[in-house]
Design a protein around this motif. Structure first.
Motif, PDB file in Angstrom:
ATOM      1  N   PHE A 193       0.830  -1.216   0.000  1.00 54.42           N
ATOM      2  CA  PHE A 193       0.000   0.000   0.000  1.00 54.42           C
ATOM      3  C   PHE A 193       0.857   1.256   0.000  1.00 54.42           C
ATOM      4  N   ILE A 194       0.169   2.359  -0.303  1.00 48.98           N
ATOM      5  CA  ILE A 194       0.712   3.688  -0.085  1.00 48.98           C
ATOM      6  C   ILE A 194      -0.430   4.543   0.436  1.00 48.98           C
ATOM      7  N   ARG A 195      -0.144   5.293   1.471  1.00 47.92           N
ATOM      8  CA  ARG A 195      -1.107   6.221   2.057  1.00 47.92           C
ATOM      9  C   ARG A 195      -0.607   7.618   1.694  1.00 47.92           C
ATOM     10  N   VAL A 196      -1.484   8.451   1.154  1.00 43.22           N
ATOM     11  CA  VAL A 196      -1.085   9.766   0.659  1.00 43.22           C
ATOM     12  C   VAL A 196      -1.911  10.848   1.340  1.00 43.22           C
ATOM     13  N   GLN A 197      -1.209  11.861   1.861  1.00 45.58           N
ATOM     14  CA  GLN A 197      -1.889  13.012   2.455  1.00 45.58           C
ATOM     15  C   GLN A 197      -1.752  14.199   1.516  1.00 45.58           C
ATOM     16  N   PHE A 198      -2.872  14.886   1.292  1.00 49.35           N
ATOM     17  CA  PHE A 198      -2.908  16.045   0.404  1.00 49.35           C
ATOM     18  C   PHE A 198      -2.928  17.344   1.207  1.00 49.35           C
ATOM     19  N   HIS A 199      -2.719  18.455   0.512  1.00 51.78           N
ATOM     20  CA  HIS A 199      -2.593  19.752   1.187  1.00 51.78           C
ATOM     21  C   HIS A 199      -3.838  20.146   1.977  1.00 51.78           C
ATOM     22  N   ASP A 200      -4.990  19.597   1.649  1.00 53.44           N
ATOM     23  CA  ASP A 200      -6.216  19.926   2.387  1.00 53.44           C
ATOM     24  C   ASP A 200      -6.383  19.062   3.647  1.00 53.44           C
ATOM     25  N   GLY A 201      -5.397  18.182   3.914  1.00 50.80           N
ATOM     26  CA  GLY A 201      -5.452  17.327   5.090  1.00 50.80           C
ATOM     27  C   GLY A 201      -6.054  15.955   4.846  1.00 50.80           C
ATOM     28  N   SER A 202      -6.655  15.755   3.679  1.00 49.73           N
ATOM     29  CA  SER A 202      -7.256  14.457   3.386  1.00 49.73           C
ATOM     30  C   SER A 202      -6.166  13.402   3.202  1.00 49.73           C
ATOM     31  N   ILE A 203      -6.485  12.182   3.613  1.00 49.31           N
ATOM     32  CA  ILE A 203      -5.557  11.061   3.485  1.00 49.31           C
ATOM     33  C   ILE A 203      -6.286   9.923   2.776  1.00 49.31           C
ATOM     34  N   TYR A 204      -5.649   9.403   1.720  1.00 51.66           N
ATOM     35  CA  TYR A 204      -6.214   8.305   0.945  1.00 51.66           C
ATOM     36  C   TYR A 204      -5.278   7.107   1.004  1.00 51.66           C
TER      37      TYR A 204
END
Length: 105
Positions: A52-63
């Motif tokens: 897996f890879i977990r990615v956090q974006f600038h708006d704080g969301s994590i996918y």
């Protein structure tokens, strides 16, 4: 030693900060800061695991993207881009945008 403790306890923020540092070191997010070599990425942090890879974006969301949701090739490519520090946001938008396992935040 006692005088140092006395100085720390006089500051009302010292104990909460020390507790935060202690618990963060134990239960930290595990996310690594994305290097963002291009300077314009929406990705700010990531965490990788065996599948897996977990990615956090600038708006704080994590996918969370997994082998099962996005495919082995795509996950391995995303891991490489994350480690390199450039191209991850573009890759996600082009190839795996909606193929995440779950949105965590």
């Amino acid at each position: 030693m006692f005088s140092s403790f006395a100085m720390i306890t006089r500051n009302k923020w010292a104990i909460p900060v020390l507790l935060f540092v202690f618990f963060f070191s134990l239960f930290g997010s595990g996310m690594e800061t994305y290097r963002n070599l291009g300077g314009d990425s929406g990705v700010v942090a990531y965490e990788t695991g065996s599948d897996f890879i977990r990615v956090q974006f600038h708006d704080g969301s994590i996918y969370l993207y997994t082998y099962r949701s996005a495919g082995v090739y795509n996950i391995e490519r995303m891991k490489g881009l994350a480690e390199y520090g450039e191209g991850l946001n573009t890759f996600i938008n082009k190839y795996v945008r909606k193929r995440y396992e779950r949105r965590e935040r």
